[in-house]
Design a protein around this motif. Structure first.
Motif, PDB file in Angstrom:
ATOM      1  N   GLN A  43       0.818  -1.204   0.000  1.00  0.00           N
ATOM      2  CA  GLN A  43       0.000   0.000   0.000  1.00  0.00           C
ATOM      3  C   GLN A  43       0.856   1.260   0.000  1.00  0.00           C
ATOM      4  OE1 GLN A  43      -2.439  -0.084   3.470  1.00  0.00           O
ATOM      5  NE2 GLN A  43      -0.756  -0.660   4.809  1.00  0.00           N
ATOM      6  N   TYR A  44       2.072   1.153   0.464  1.00  0.00           N
ATOM      7  CA  TYR A  44       2.956   2.315   0.510  1.00  0.00           C
ATOM      8  C   TYR A  44       3.746   2.497  -0.785  1.00  0.00           C
ATOM      9  CZ  TYR A  44       1.770   1.903   5.383  1.00  0.00           C
ATOM     10  OH  TYR A  44       1.079   1.810   6.544  1.00  0.00           O
ATOM     11  N   VAL A  45       3.803   1.461  -1.611  1.00  0.00           N
ATOM     12  CA  VAL A  45       4.550   1.540  -2.862  1.00  0.00           C
ATOM     13  C   VAL A  45       3.944   2.598  -3.764  1.00  0.00           C
ATOM     14  CG1 VAL A  45       5.247   0.298  -4.940  1.00  0.00           C
ATOM     15  CG2 VAL A  45       5.337  -0.835  -2.726  1.00  0.00           C
ATOM     16  N   ARG A  46       2.636   2.565  -3.898  1.00  0.00           N
ATOM     17  CA  ARG A  46       1.974   3.538  -4.773  1.00  0.00           C
ATOM     18  C   ARG A  46       2.171   4.957  -4.249  1.00  0.00           C
ATOM     19  NH1 ARG A  46      -2.748   3.310  -8.528  1.00  0.00           N
ATOM     20  NH2 ARG A  46      -3.393   5.461  -8.702  1.00  0.00           N
ATOM     21  N   ILE A  47       2.161   5.123  -2.941  1.00  0.00           N
ATOM     22  CA  ILE A  47       2.378   6.444  -2.355  1.00  0.00           C
ATOM     23  C   ILE A  47       3.795   6.926  -2.666  1.00  0.00           C
ATOM     24  CG2 ILE A  47       2.562   7.721  -0.180  1.00  0.00           C
ATOM     25  CD1 ILE A  47       0.288   5.867   0.848  1.00  0.00           C
ATOM     26  N   ASN A  48       4.792   6.033  -2.523  1.00  0.00           N
ATOM     27  CA  ASN A  48       6.171   6.410  -2.858  1.00  0.00           C
ATOM     28  C   ASN A  48       6.307   6.693  -4.346  1.00  0.00           C
ATOM     29  OD1 ASN A  48       7.351   6.311  -0.299  1.00  0.00           O
ATOM     30  ND2 ASN A  48       7.673   4.127  -0.427  1.00  0.00           N
ATOM     31  N   ALA A  49       5.675   5.882  -5.177  1.00  0.00           N
ATOM     32  CA  ALA A  49       5.759   6.075  -6.627  1.00  0.00           C
ATOM     33  C   ALA A  49       5.067   7.371  -7.050  1.00  0.00           C
ATOM     34  CB  ALA A  49       5.141   4.886  -7.355  1.00  0.00           C
ATOM     35  N   ALA A  50       4.048   7.781  -6.308  1.00  0.00           N
ATOM     36  CA  ALA A  50       3.328   9.007  -6.653  1.00  0.00           C
ATOM     37  C   ALA A  50       4.251  10.222  -6.619  1.00  0.00           C
ATOM     38  CB  ALA A  50       2.152   9.211  -5.708  1.00  0.00           C
ATOM     39  N   GLY A  51       5.274  10.183  -5.780  1.00  0.00           N
ATOM     40  CA  GLY A  51       6.223  11.293  -5.732  1.00  0.00           C
ATOM     41  C   GLY A  51       6.975  11.470  -7.041  1.00  0.00           C
ATOM     42  N   CYS A  52       7.123  10.408  -7.786  1.00  0.00           N
ATOM     43  CA  CYS A  52       7.847  10.458  -9.068  1.00  0.00           C
ATOM     44  C   CYS A  52       6.998  11.103 -10.162  1.00  0.00           C
ATOM     45  CB  CYS A  52       8.239   9.052  -9.507  1.00  0.00           C
ATOM     46  SG  CYS A  52       9.162   8.111  -8.277  1.00  0.00           S
ATOM     47  N   THR A  53       5.682  11.013 -10.012  1.00  0.00           N
ATOM     48  CA  THR A  53       4.801  11.448 -11.090  1.00  0.00           C
ATOM     49  C   THR A  53       4.732  12.957 -11.268  1.00  0.00           C
ATOM     50  OG1 THR A  53       2.824  11.420  -9.695  1.00  0.00           O
ATOM     51  CG2 THR A  53       3.397   9.371 -10.831  1.00  0.00           C
ATOM     52  N   SER A  54       5.177  13.710 -10.273  1.00  0.00           N
ATOM     53  CA  SER A  54       5.143  15.163 -10.450  1.00  0.00           C
ATOM     54  C   SER A  54       6.093  15.606 -11.564  1.00  0.00           C
ATOM     55  CB  SER A  54       5.466  15.880  -9.150  1.00  0.00           C
ATOM     56  OG  SER A  54       6.747  15.528  -8.696  1.00  0.00           O
ATOM     57  N   CYS A  55       7.163  14.859 -11.789  1.00  0.00           N
ATOM     58  CA  CYS A  55       8.088  15.181 -12.882  1.00  0.00           C
ATOM     59  C   CYS A  55       7.946  14.217 -14.062  1.00  0.00           C
ATOM     60  CB  CYS A  55       9.535  15.137 -12.394  1.00  0.00           C
ATOM     61  SG  CYS A  55       9.917  16.405 -11.168  1.00  0.00           S
ATOM     62  N   HIS A  56       7.737  12.936 -13.762  1.00  0.00           N
ATOM     63  CA  HIS A  56       7.722  11.906 -14.804  1.00  0.00           C
ATOM     64  C   HIS A  56       6.333  11.660 -15.377  1.00  0.00           C
ATOM     65  CE1 HIS A  56      11.934  10.678 -14.463  1.00  0.00           C
ATOM     66  NE2 HIS A  56      11.808  10.941 -13.173  1.00  0.00           N
ATOM     67  N   GLY A  57       5.347  12.449 -14.971  1.00  0.00           N
ATOM     68  CA  GLY A  57       4.005  12.369 -15.527  1.00  0.00           C
ATOM     69  C   GLY A  57       3.108  11.376 -14.806  1.00  0.00           C
ATOM     70  N   PRO A  58       1.788  11.522 -15.018  1.00  0.00           N
ATOM     71  CA  PRO A  58       0.829  10.632 -14.383  1.00  0.00           C
ATOM     72  C   PRO A  58       1.139   9.166 -14.695  1.00  0.00           C
ATOM     73  CG  PRO A  58      -0.294  12.442 -15.461  1.00  0.00           C
ATOM     74  CD  PRO A  58       1.150  12.518 -15.862  1.00  0.00           C
ATOM     75  N   SER A  59       1.158   8.349 -13.677  1.00  0.00           N
ATOM     76  CA  SER A  59       1.491   6.928 -13.779  1.00  0.00           C
ATOM     77  C   SER A  59       2.854   6.691 -14.427  1.00  0.00           C
ATOM     78  CB  SER A  59       0.410   6.164 -14.549  1.00  0.00           C
ATOM     79  OG  SER A  59      -0.806   6.204 -13.849  1.00  0.00           O
ATOM     80  N   GLY A  60       3.718   7.699 -14.389  1.00  0.00           N
ATOM     81  CA  GLY A  60       5.057   7.546 -14.944  1.00  0.00           C
ATOM     82  C   GLY A  60       5.136   7.735 -16.438  1.00  0.00           C
ATOM     83  N   ARG A  61       4.103   8.337 -17.022  1.00  0.00           N
ATOM     84  CA  ARG A  61       4.086   8.613 -18.458  1.00  0.00           C
ATOM     85  C   ARG A  61       4.339  10.099 -18.670  1.00  0.00           C
ATOM     86  NH1 ARG A  61      -0.376   5.236 -17.678  1.00  0.00           N
ATOM     87  NH2 ARG A  61      -0.093   3.175 -18.602  1.00  0.00           N
TER      88      ARG A  61
END
Length: 110
Positions: free
Chosen positions: A34-52
């Motif tokens: 459950q915490y993985v998605r929260i940690n990954a969400a920090g990446c999306t501010s630069c790398h785009g929604p869902s990492g795209r």
């Protein structure tokens, strides 16, 4: 009076926000997932929604890239062998286990 440590409050608020939005935590079979998605969400501010990343962006997309490649890049940022503006600082904030979990999440985004 019982006090809750600040980081725990933020995690609980984030989980509540996800639940209210109807989002399902990634890797729900894993209690820590459950915490993985929260940690990954920090990446999306630069790398785009869902990492795209947006088309034409100089920042690369993370979605669908191999987990081993993402982990290797993050380790290179953390060690300083790959030059970066901010990624070397960001990478130092994660353990090897967290990097592997975040990389696995992005590798599974299709």
């Amino acid at each position: 009076m019982t006090t809750i440590p600040r980081p725990a409050v933020f995690v609980r608020l984030a989980l509540l926000a996800l639940a209210l939005c109807g989002a399902q935590p990634a890797l729900s079979a894993d209690p820590a997932g459950q915490y993985v998605r929260i940690n990954a969400a920090g990446c999306t501010s630069c790398h785009g929604p869902s990492g795209r990343a947006p088309e034409g962006s100089t920042i690369p997309s993370l979605a669908g890239r191999p987990q081993a490649e993402l982990v290797a890049q993050m380790q290179a940022f953390r060690s300083g062998t790959r030059p970066a503006t901010v990624m070397h600082q960001i990478a130092r904030g994660y353990t090897d286990e967290q990097l592997a979990a975040i990389a696995a999440w992005f590798a599974n985004v299709r």
